[in-house]
Design an enzyme around this catalytic site. Structure first.
Site, PDB file in Angstrom:
ATOM      1  CG  ASP A 158      -2.175   0.636   1.145  1.00 21.24           C
ATOM      2  OD1 ASP A 158      -2.205   1.756   0.612  1.00 21.24           O
ATOM      3  OD2 ASP A 158      -3.181   0.052   1.583  1.00 21.24           O
ATOM      4  CG  ASP A 198      -4.324   5.953   1.218  1.00 21.87           C
ATOM      5  OD1 ASP A 198      -5.241   5.160   1.479  1.00 21.87           O
ATOM      6  OD2 ASP A 198      -4.149   7.033   1.824  1.00 21.87           O
ATOM      7  CD  GLU A 230      -8.883   4.845  -0.827  1.00 20.35           C
ATOM      8  OE1 GLU A 230      -9.742   4.586   0.022  1.00 20.35           O
ATOM      9  OE2 GLU A 230      -7.863   5.527  -0.579  1.00 20.35           O
ATOM     10  CG  HIS A 259      -8.702  -0.811   5.031  1.00 20.05           C
ATOM     11  ND1 HIS A 259      -8.642  -0.829   3.651  1.00 20.05           N
ATOM     12  CD2 HIS A 259      -8.179   0.376   5.409  1.00 20.05           C
ATOM     13  CE1 HIS A 259      -8.100   0.294   3.223  1.00 20.05           C
ATOM     14  NE2 HIS A 259      -7.805   1.047   4.273  1.00 20.05           N
ATOM     15  CG  ASP A 260     -11.063   2.670   4.525  1.00 21.72           C
ATOM     16  OD1 ASP A 260     -10.498   2.699   5.630  1.00 21.72           O
ATOM     17  OD2 ASP A 260     -10.497   2.948   3.453  1.00 21.72           O
TER      18      ASP A 260
HETATM   19  C1  GLC Z   1      -7.676   5.714   2.570  1.00 17.73           C
HETATM   20  C2  GLC Z   1      -7.506   4.511   3.457  1.00 17.73           C
HETATM   21  C3  GLC Z   1      -8.045   4.824   4.806  1.00 17.73           C
HETATM   22  C4  GLC Z   1      -7.280   5.984   5.369  1.00 17.73           C
HETATM   23  C5  GLC Z   1      -7.310   7.180   4.428  1.00 17.73           C
HETATM   24  C6  GLC Z   1      -6.294   8.191   4.799  1.00 17.73           C
HETATM   25  O1  GLC Z   1      -9.002   6.014   2.340  1.00 17.73           O
HETATM   26  O2  GLC Z   1      -8.125   3.404   2.855  1.00 17.73           O
HETATM   27  O3  GLC Z   1      -7.983   3.716   5.667  1.00 17.73           O
HETATM   28  O4  GLC Z   1      -7.825   6.369   6.605  1.00 17.73           O
HETATM   29  O5  GLC Z   1      -6.990   6.781   3.115  1.00 17.73           O
HETATM   30  O6  GLC Z   1      -5.010   7.731   4.514  1.00 17.73           O
END
Ligand code: GLC
Length: 527
Positions: A99, A200, A263, A324-325
């Site tokens: 990641d 990310d 993402e 995970h979110d």
């Molecule tokens: C992304 C991650 C999340 C994190 C955010 C800030 O959305 O998936 O878990 O809190 O970025 O880095």
């Protein structure tokens, strides 16, 4: 069709390292723990593992606040443990993705320490500093985690921008030095053999150069996160973001067979721009529609067709049910429909990503106030992500055999029933279904490289055809809790797989009957 890349035919499996397997009894998962579970992943049949961040971090956002991009957090182990893990993964034919968190660092990163030291520090312009005052931020931009996205810094009398927590200052990606530093970090891991990166919040990298106020969101409703009360017109998805993504892609192109997975929470027409002009962007901009849409056949059918339509000529699709979110799929739509979702995920055209525990039907865990770890829960009650990050459930033994210590988050009390060991012994378990679906996908090119065509189905059902090399499959999914009948439009065939894991091989002619909450894959003659 040309030879496909591994990531087009493969299945990706996301591991949240803190919660997969603890090897040293500190209650937190680690790299040696993951290495000890590779045989399980190989048997499951996945092709690549994506690890949520493993870098040194004060863990304000559990690793998404990086304080050193080229090392391993001691909680997870050492660089030597990482080298061992990647070697063991590769030995089994498994790829390893890291990641990458390029949008922001930790406020404890040495770069930020320097940047906040003085206005004329050489690293000042590595972050986003603007004039303002404690009560008057430079503009109206909001933090995803609540409140203004600007933090006042009394030492230098300016504000810095943070799209997430104030402990996560955003880097200034318009600065070539920042770009180079991140490219160097990427290179460090590519040289160590990683097979690619999940990147990310990539659509956040570049912000408006004029820092204009974001407009109000006319569709906002108060049940939504306050962050959504404004559109992110000027704080994200700026056109120049594609230039910096291209730089990352160019670097990665110098290595064989690496993957960039990004993402992006944007409407699908906008997300597909991240494939880049002539494929110069991400290999896979995440497609989150199955996470975001209500679990309704009509809406999902439309989304699949729209996505197929807006994909650029060489853009390869991808699908995912949870991460995970976001809520776990089995909690969001129920265990029976989660089986239908698994069949959808693994038979659609495009690369599937599985979130750890999804394959055994893990559900969200109730977290009591004293067990809360995610600060988002404290800032925005009800929006915390701890419930979906609890330990992997391996066996019915104490703590589900995740740790011999005290787990950092509680193990879901349903672990005596929902666990890998029990499901290995049950030929109709969720795990058995995931294994069968993945095996089928591997065995049948129609399900990976094959064409996709929607097939007419009654209300409450989704149906489509996949075809390649003279073999054709009809997938029929019942998203309701009533039996349904599908007209076969003159085709006949035989059932290859049912989500109930019964009735394989049964012939079908004229019409197909599906039980409540059932999905079927039917082999029909090719055209
Ligand atoms: C992304 C991650 C999340 C994190 C955010 C800030 O959305 O998936 O878990 O809190 O970025 O880095």
């Amino acid at each position: 069709m040309p030879q496909l890349h591994w990531w087009q035919e493969g299945v990706i499996y996301q591991i949240y390292p803190l919660s997969f397997q603890d090897s040293n009894g500190d209650g937190k998962g680690d790299l040696q723990g993951i290495a000890s579970r590779l045989d399980y992943l190989q048997r499951l049949g996945v092709d690549a593992i994506w690890l949520s961040p493993i870098y040194p971090s004060p863990m304000a956002d559990f690793g998404y606040d990086v304080s050193n991009y080229t090392d391993v957090n001691p909680v997870f182990g050492t660089l030597a443990d990482f080298d061992h893990l990647i070697a063991e993964a590769h030995r089994r034919g498994l790829r390893l993705l890291l990641d990458l968190v390029p949008n922001h660092t930790s406020d404890q990163h040495p770069w930020f320490h320097e940047s906040r030291r003085s206005r004329d520090n050489p690293k000042r312009a590595w972050y986003i500093w603007k004039d303002g005052s404690p009560n008057r931020p430079p503009n109206n931009w909001l933090s995803v985690f609540g409140g203004s996205a600007w933090e006042w810094d009394s030492q230098t009398g300016q504000c810095y921008y943070h799209a997430f927590l104030k402990e996560q200052p955003d880097l200034n990606w318009r600065n070539p030095e920042v770009q180079q530093a991140m490219l160097d970090a990427i290179k460090f891991w590519l040289e160590r053999g990683v097979d690619g990166f999940r990147i990310d919040v990539i659509w956040h990298l570049i912000k408006d150069s004029l820092f204009r106020d974001n407009p109000t969101n006319p569709h906002y409703t108060p049940d939504q996160s306050p962050y959504l009360s404004l559109l992110t017109t000027y704080s994200a998805d700026r056109p120049e973001v594609h230039d910096v993504i291209k730089r990352i892609r160019d670097l990665v192109e110098g290595y064989k067979d690496r993957l960039l997975l990004g993402e992006i929470y944007l409407p699908v027409e906008k997300a597909v721009a991240y494939y880049g002009a002539e494929g110069s962007g991400l290999h896979l901009p995440f497609n989150f529609q199955l996470i975001q849409l209500p679990w309704e056949a009509a809406a999902i059918r439309r989304a699949i067709d729209d996505y197929e339509r807006v994909l650029p000529a060489n853009g390869w699709p991808n699908w995912v049910l949870d991460n995970h979110d976001k809520p776990r799929i089995a909690s969001r739509i129920g265990g029976d429909q989660a089986r239908v979702a698994a069949m959808l995920l693994l038979t659609l055209r495009g690369t599937p990503t599985i979130y750890y525990g999804e394959e055994i039907g893990m559900t969200n865990t109730v977290i009591s106030p004293d067990q809360v770890r995610d600060t988002r829960e404290i800032r925005q009650p009800g929006r915390g992500r701890d419930p979906v990050r609890t330990p992997m459930q391996w066996t019915g033994r104490p703590n589900a055999a995740f740790t011999i210590g005290s787990p950092w988050l509680p193990v879901n009390p349903n672990y005596p029933a929902i666990n890998v060991e029990a499901e290995c012994e049950d030929p109709r378990s969720m795990l058995a279904l995931y294994r069968r679906l993945i095996q089928l996908r591997r065995a049948e090119p129609a399900l990976t490289r094959g064409s996709f065509r929607s097939f007419a189905a009654p209300k409450g059902m989704i149906s489509y055809l996949r075809e390649a090399e003279g073999k054709r499959f009809l997938i029929a999914l019942n998203l309701t809790s009533q039996a349904q009948t599908l007209a076969m439009q003159g085709m006949c065939g035989r059932i290859i797989l049912s989500t109930r894991l019964d009735g394989d091989g049964r012939p079908v002619a004229d019409s197909l009957t599906l039980s409540p909450d059932e999905g079927q894959v039917i082999e029909v003659p090719g055209t």
